[in-house]
Design a protein around this motif. Sequence first.
Motif, PDB file in Angstrom:
ATOM      1  N   SER A 216     -10.544  -8.199  -1.281  1.00 19.97           N
ATOM      2  CA  SER A 216     -11.513  -7.227  -0.515  1.00 19.97           C
ATOM      3  C   SER A 216     -12.376  -7.556   0.094  1.00 19.97           C
ATOM      4  O   SER A 216     -13.360  -8.427  -0.549  1.00 19.97           O
TER       5      SER A 216
ATOM      6  N   THR B 188      -8.835  -4.162   2.208  1.00 21.37           N
ATOM      7  CA  THR B 188      -8.092  -5.208   1.365  1.00 21.37           C
ATOM      8  C   THR B 188      -7.470  -6.044   2.297  1.00 21.37           C
ATOM      9  O   THR B 188      -6.861  -5.494   3.280  1.00 21.37           O
TER      10      THR B 188
ATOM     11  N   ARG C 119     -10.051  -0.583  -4.123  1.00 16.47           N
ATOM     12  CA  ARG C 119     -11.557  -0.736  -3.946  1.00 16.47           C
ATOM     13  C   ARG C 119     -12.114   0.541  -3.581  1.00 16.47           C
ATOM     14  O   ARG C 119     -12.450   0.745  -2.372  1.00 16.47           O
TER      15      ARG C 119
ATOM     16  N   PHE D 232     -13.086  -3.439  -8.291  1.00 21.90           N
ATOM     17  CA  PHE D 232     -11.518  -3.957  -7.718  1.00 21.90           C
ATOM     18  C   PHE D 232     -10.495  -3.882  -8.660  1.00 21.90           C
ATOM     19  O   PHE D 232     -10.679  -4.588  -9.765  1.00 21.90           O
TER      20      PHE D 232
END
Lengths: 114, 112
Positions: free
Chosen positions: A49, A55, A68, A74
């Motif tokens: 990410s 991402t 995220r 994450f």
Amino acid sequence: DAGITQSPRHKVTETGTPVTLRCHQTENHRYMYWYRQDPGHGLRLIHYSYGVKDTDKGEVSDGYSVSRSKTEDFLLTLESATSSQTSVYFCAISDLAGEIYEQYFGPGTRLTVT
Amino acid sequence: GESVGLHLPTLSVQEGDNSIINCAYSNSASDYFIWYKQESGKGPQFIIDIRSNMDKRQGQRVTVLLNKTVKHLSLQIAATQPGDSAVYFCAENWAGRRALTFGSGTRLQVQP
């Protein structure tokens, strides 16, 4: 471990069940990564990410999804775990300040799929 | 702790000797290299890095050498100690790429 925690640290699950691994950082770094580590393969990138809701896929992304929703977290999800996903999973963070590429790693999560 | 590899190349040295761990990288466009140390049950820890505009960089008891002609990287550890026993990984990156590519690792065993 540079302000990175992973949870759970160990998990055993059955084939076909969903699994979510969490990575939490307190460094306010922009980049976060998920790797898996298997004998003979070193560390292989699953997803990463580069910001909240941003991402991208790595080299072994099939069977995995990530999310995220805020800078510090994450999540890695295995929608339907398979035995081939038995591995040790590491989260890493990076600020990529200027031209710095250094990544800091969390302690890892050992996942066993039976 | 987690097993990082059953078939890793292994370097065995005596305590107090110097260790040299080698790594061949694949991408001639790589411009940044890192060495990581991974102890059993832990995540990789940064040791030292080097950019492609350098041939050598020294840290505390460690030196990294870069030979771009043959795409080779080495990590030298001076006066190796039992605490240096671990798996060592090299990693590379290149401009525009947001993630490192890791080698498969070398296990260093320090004999007392």
